[in-house]
Motif scaffolding. Structure first.
Motif, PDB file in Angstrom:
ATOM      1  N   LYS A   1       0.816  -1.219   0.000  1.00 43.83           N
ATOM      2  CA  LYS A   1       0.000   0.000   0.000  1.00 43.83           C
ATOM      3  C   LYS A   1       0.846   1.264   0.000  1.00 43.83           C
ATOM      4  N   TYR A   2       1.984   1.245   0.717  1.00 42.75           N
ATOM      5  CA  TYR A   2       2.835   2.431   0.845  1.00 42.75           C
ATOM      6  C   TYR A   2       4.168   2.275   0.120  1.00 42.75           C
ATOM      7  N   LYS A   3       4.163   1.426  -0.894  1.00 43.99           N
ATOM      8  CA  LYS A   3       5.371   1.197  -1.680  1.00 43.99           C
ATOM      9  C   LYS A   3       5.791   2.441  -2.462  1.00 43.99           C
ATOM     10  N   TRP A   4       4.833   3.315  -2.756  1.00 45.36           N
ATOM     11  CA  TRP A   4       5.080   4.530  -3.555  1.00 45.36           C
ATOM     12  C   TRP A   4       6.025   5.505  -2.850  1.00 45.36           C
ATOM     13  N   LEU A   5       6.168   5.395  -1.526  1.00 42.93           N
ATOM     14  CA  LEU A   5       7.055   6.290  -0.787  1.00 42.93           C
ATOM     15  C   LEU A   5       8.528   6.091  -1.142  1.00 42.93           C
ATOM     16  N   ASN A   6       8.867   4.899  -1.657  1.00 44.69           N
ATOM     17  CA  ASN A   6      10.254   4.615  -2.033  1.00 44.69           C
ATOM     18  C   ASN A   6      10.712   5.391  -3.264  1.00 44.69           C
ATOM     19  N   SER A   7       9.756   5.971  -3.991  1.00 44.34           N
ATOM     20  CA  SER A   7      10.104   6.739  -5.205  1.00 44.34           C
ATOM     21  C   SER A   7      10.614   8.137  -4.872  1.00 44.34           C
ATOM     22  N   TYR A   8      10.540   8.523  -3.595  1.00 42.82           N
ATOM     23  CA  TYR A   8      10.939   9.873  -3.191  1.00 42.82           C
ATOM     24  C   TYR A   8      12.067   9.802  -2.173  1.00 42.82           C
ATOM     25  N   SER A   9      12.740  10.906  -2.013  1.00 40.80           N
ATOM     26  CA  SER A   9      13.896  10.968  -1.121  1.00 40.80           C
ATOM     27  C   SER A   9      13.504  10.641   0.321  1.00 40.80           C
ATOM     28  N   ASN A  10      14.314   9.833   0.969  1.00 41.48           N
ATOM     29  CA  ASN A  10      14.074   9.455   2.354  1.00 41.48           C
ATOM     30  C   ASN A  10      14.210  10.653   3.293  1.00 41.48           C
ATOM     31  N   ASN A  11      15.007  11.648   2.904  1.00 40.31           N
ATOM     32  CA  ASN A  11      15.241  12.827   3.752  1.00 40.31           C
ATOM     33  C   ASN A  11      14.009  13.721   3.868  1.00 40.31           C
ATOM     34  N   ILE A  12      13.117  13.652   2.868  1.00 46.05           N
ATOM     35  CA  ILE A  12      11.885  14.455   2.917  1.00 46.05           C
ATOM     36  C   ILE A  12      11.006  13.990   4.068  1.00 46.05           C
ATOM     37  N   THR A  13      10.752  12.682   4.136  1.00 48.67           N
ATOM     38  CA  THR A  13       9.910  12.132   5.209  1.00 48.67           C
ATOM     39  C   THR A  13      10.611  12.200   6.562  1.00 48.67           C
ATOM     40  N   LYS A  14      11.922  11.998   6.549  1.00 48.66           N
ATOM     41  CA  LYS A  14      12.699  12.023   7.793  1.00 48.66           C
ATOM     42  C   LYS A  14      12.596  13.389   8.477  1.00 48.66           C
ATOM     43  N   GLN A  15      12.780  14.474   7.707  1.00 47.66           N
ATOM     44  CA  GLN A  15      12.736  15.811   8.284  1.00 47.66           C
ATOM     45  C   GLN A  15      11.317  16.228   8.643  1.00 47.66           C
ATOM     46  N   ALA A  16      10.320  15.768   7.869  1.00 45.41           N
ATOM     47  CA  ALA A  16       8.917  16.102   8.170  1.00 45.41           C
ATOM     48  C   ALA A  16       8.507  15.500   9.512  1.00 45.41           C
ATOM     49  N   ILE A  17       8.964  14.284   9.796  1.00 45.08           N
ATOM     50  CA  ILE A  17       8.684  13.641  11.089  1.00 45.08           C
ATOM     51  C   ILE A  17       9.387  14.400  12.218  1.00 45.08           C
ATOM     52  N   LYS A  18      10.623  14.841  11.963  1.00 42.28           N
ATOM     53  CA  LYS A  18      11.348  15.641  12.965  1.00 42.28           C
ATOM     54  C   LYS A  18      10.601  16.940  13.263  1.00 42.28           C
ATOM     55  N   ASP A  19      10.089  17.586  12.215  1.00 38.83           N
ATOM     56  CA  ASP A  19       9.337  18.837  12.387  1.00 38.83           C
ATOM     57  C   ASP A  19       8.093  18.621  13.240  1.00 38.83           C
ATOM     58  N   ALA A  20       7.413  17.485  13.043  1.00 41.17           N
ATOM     59  CA  ALA A  20       6.215  17.177  13.830  1.00 41.17           C
ATOM     60  C   ALA A  20       6.575  16.965  15.302  1.00 41.17           C
ATOM     61  N   CYS A  21       7.678  16.271  15.551  1.00 39.09           N
ATOM     62  CA  CYS A  21       8.123  16.048  16.935  1.00 39.09           C
ATOM     63  C   CYS A  21       8.530  17.358  17.614  1.00 39.09           C
ATOM     64  N   ILE A  22       9.173  18.244  16.855  1.00 43.44           N
ATOM     65  CA  ILE A  22       9.547  19.565  17.385  1.00 43.44           C
ATOM     66  C   ILE A  22       8.307  20.375  17.730  1.00 43.44           C
ATOM     67  N   ALA A  23       7.262  20.275  16.876  1.00 46.90           N
ATOM     68  CA  ALA A  23       5.996  20.982  17.128  1.00 46.90           C
ATOM     69  C   ALA A  23       5.357  20.505  18.428  1.00 46.90           C
ATOM     70  N   PHE A  24       5.428  19.191  18.697  1.00 45.27           N
ATOM     71  CA  PHE A  24       4.884  18.649  19.950  1.00 45.27           C
ATOM     72  C   PHE A  24       5.699  19.118  21.148  1.00 45.27           C
ATOM     73  N   LYS A  25       7.013  19.133  21.014  1.00 45.64           N
ATOM     74  CA  LYS A  25       7.867  19.583  22.118  1.00 45.64           C
ATOM     75  C   LYS A  25       7.622  21.056  22.443  1.00 45.64           C
ATOM     76  N   ASN A  26       7.440  21.861  21.405  1.00 45.67           N
ATOM     77  CA  ASN A  26       7.138  23.286  21.612  1.00 45.67           C
ATOM     78  C   ASN A  26       5.810  23.464  22.340  1.00 45.67           C
TER      79      ASN A  26
ATOM     80  N   PHE B   1       4.448  21.198  24.480  1.00 45.08           N
ATOM     81  CA  PHE B   1       4.631  20.740  25.859  1.00 45.08           C
ATOM     82  C   PHE B   1       5.361  21.773  26.702  1.00 45.08           C
ATOM     83  N   GLU B   2       6.274  22.518  26.078  1.00 45.83           N
ATOM     84  CA  GLU B   2       7.071  23.514  26.801  1.00 45.83           C
ATOM     85  C   GLU B   2       6.429  24.902  26.784  1.00 45.83           C
ATOM     86  N   GLY B   3       5.220  25.012  26.221  1.00 43.04           N
ATOM     87  CA  GLY B   3       4.444  26.243  26.271  1.00 43.04           C
ATOM     88  C   GLY B   3       4.853  27.310  25.279  1.00 43.04           C
ATOM     89  N   ARG B   4       5.593  26.934  24.231  1.00 43.41           N
ATOM     90  CA  ARG B   4       6.030  27.920  23.234  1.00 43.41           C
ATOM     91  C   ARG B   4       5.056  28.085  22.072  1.00 43.41           C
TER      92      ARG B   4
END
Length: 394
Positions: free
Chosen positions: A65-90, A92-95
């Motif tokens: 079902k998600y085989k299509w993700l392999n056609s794109y750069s791994n760094n795109i999804t990697k950084q997007a997940i990091k951005d989401a985690c940073i948004a959650f941390k901000n 939790f810390e009231g920013r």
């Protein structure tokens, strides 16, 4: 120090399609991370870090079902997940507020490129995995033309940071940070104070005044054109209004409506560019004089916008953008930037004898000292007081 460069891209139609796809992949990965965090929170578990989320995404990529993700750069999804985690941390810390899912229509389209994979030349930039084929004629798709030549520094010793490709509704842009050394010049001139206003954009303690560009004929004509286009667009929407079951009203978006929306966006962008370009010219000319220090007042812009008569004029002046540009340009040139507290009585204090005039109203454009009788322009008096304040603490 890291200096950010932003250059417009000139992609062809195939490259535009790929760029939109990459932005959609980044949006999907961000929403995937938020969904996993919310499900995990409802089950009573702790916050998931980006490493755990990336492992789950790697397992998803192995399914059909998600085989299509392999056609794109791994760094795109990697950084997007990091951005989401940073948004959650901000959050939790009231920013910041609780992170929301990115909408396909409303969210800003952007994606990340790896610092090691990106290649920048004088005229082009090579992005990662736009073309999946390894053939030479297909690999040309990875190279996108830059609108400006020799804009971004290139070389073996230059380190790039956080390269992002973004779409602003009209054009694609590449923004990248470059590490540079701070320049310190000992041949400084006398420090200056800058007072921002509505009648004139900026008044310098040297007596120099910069006019309000929003009063120019060029800007007024564009604002009139924008109003006409918005009225026309509103009428088109009313004509194409339809009512569906349950009494809900929806608007059918025709090709003419899309054309008008594009013209409205283009006119707004033109106005924004004129204002920002004018501020860039002013701030650059002030920093090039190499003053020892630059003093500005921290304005309560949110409180000033509550004044219904002046709110539009204050909003168009872009006070925060002016302060931001002066601050980073001073840092690049090694000039001391001083931000005075908003409660400092710069306008009410006499720049000659130091007497504070308590009954000074906003309508008084000329300052007349009750103690020594000194007469001076209100804004010029404020800028001189700011300069004297900087001199006392420099």
């Amino acid at each position: 120090m890291i200096k950010t460069y932003k250059v417009m891209l000139l992609p062809n139609n195939k490259q535009k399609t790929k760029l939109f796809e990459c932005a959609s992949v980044a949006r999907w990965a961000y929403n995937f991370a938020l969904e996993q965090e919310q499900i995990n929170y409802k089950n009573g578990s702790r916050f998931l870090d980006d490493k755990e989320l990336r492992k789950r995404l790697t397992q998803l990529k192995q399914t059909e079902k998600y085989k299509w993700l392999n056609s794109y750069s791994n760094n795109i999804t990697k950084q997007a997940i990091k951005d989401a985690c940073i948004a959650f941390k901000n959050f939790f810390e009231g920013r910041s507020k609780f992170p929301k899912f990115k909408s396909k229509k409303r969210s800003k389209q952007s994606f990340y490129q790896d610092t090691d994979k990106i290649v920048i030349t004088e005229t082009q930039v090579k992005l990662e995995k736009l073309a999946t084929s390894k053939k030479k004629n297909k690999q040309k798709l990875n190279w996108i033309r830059l609108a400006e030549t020799n804009r971004i520094p290139i070389g073996k010793n230059i380190k790039y940071s956080n390269p992002r490709v973004t779409f602003d509704g009209l054009n694609w842009w590449l923004s990248v940070g470059v590490e540079i050394q701070e320049t310190v010049d000992r041949n400084y001139t006398e420090g200056i104070g800058i007072d921002l206003g509505v009648k004139d954009l900026a008044i310098v303690s040297t007596g120099e005044k910069f006019k309000n560009i929003n009063k120019s004929n060029k800007v007024k004509k564009l604002e009139k054109r924008l109003k006409r286009l918005q009225r026309k667009l509103s009428k088109k929407y009313e004509i194409n209004k339809i009512q569906i079951e349950g009494g809900e009203i929806r608007y059918r978006k025709t090709k003419n409506i899309k054309k008008l929306e594009f013209l409205v966006l283009k006119t707004r962008r033109r106005l924004k560019n004129i204002r920002h370009n004018y501020i860039h010219k002013i701030t650059t000319s002030l920093v090039r004089t190499k003053p020892e220090y630059v003093v500005m007042e921290s304005l309560n812009t949110c409180g000033m916008l509550k004044n219904k008569k002046l709110s539009k004029s204050i909003q168009e002046q872009l006070f925060y953008e002016f302060k931001r540009q002066v601050e980073y340009k001073c840092a690049l040139s090694g000039i001391k930037f001083i931000l005075v507290d908003r409660f400092y009585p710069s306008s009410k204090t006499c720049s000659k004898c130091g007497h504070i005039k308590g009954n000074l109203s906003l309508t008084d454009r000329v300052f007349i000292c009750d103690e020594c009788g000194y007469i001076i322009d209100r804004d010029l008096n404020a800028s001189i007081n700011l300069k004297n304040y900087g001199k006392s603490i420099a």
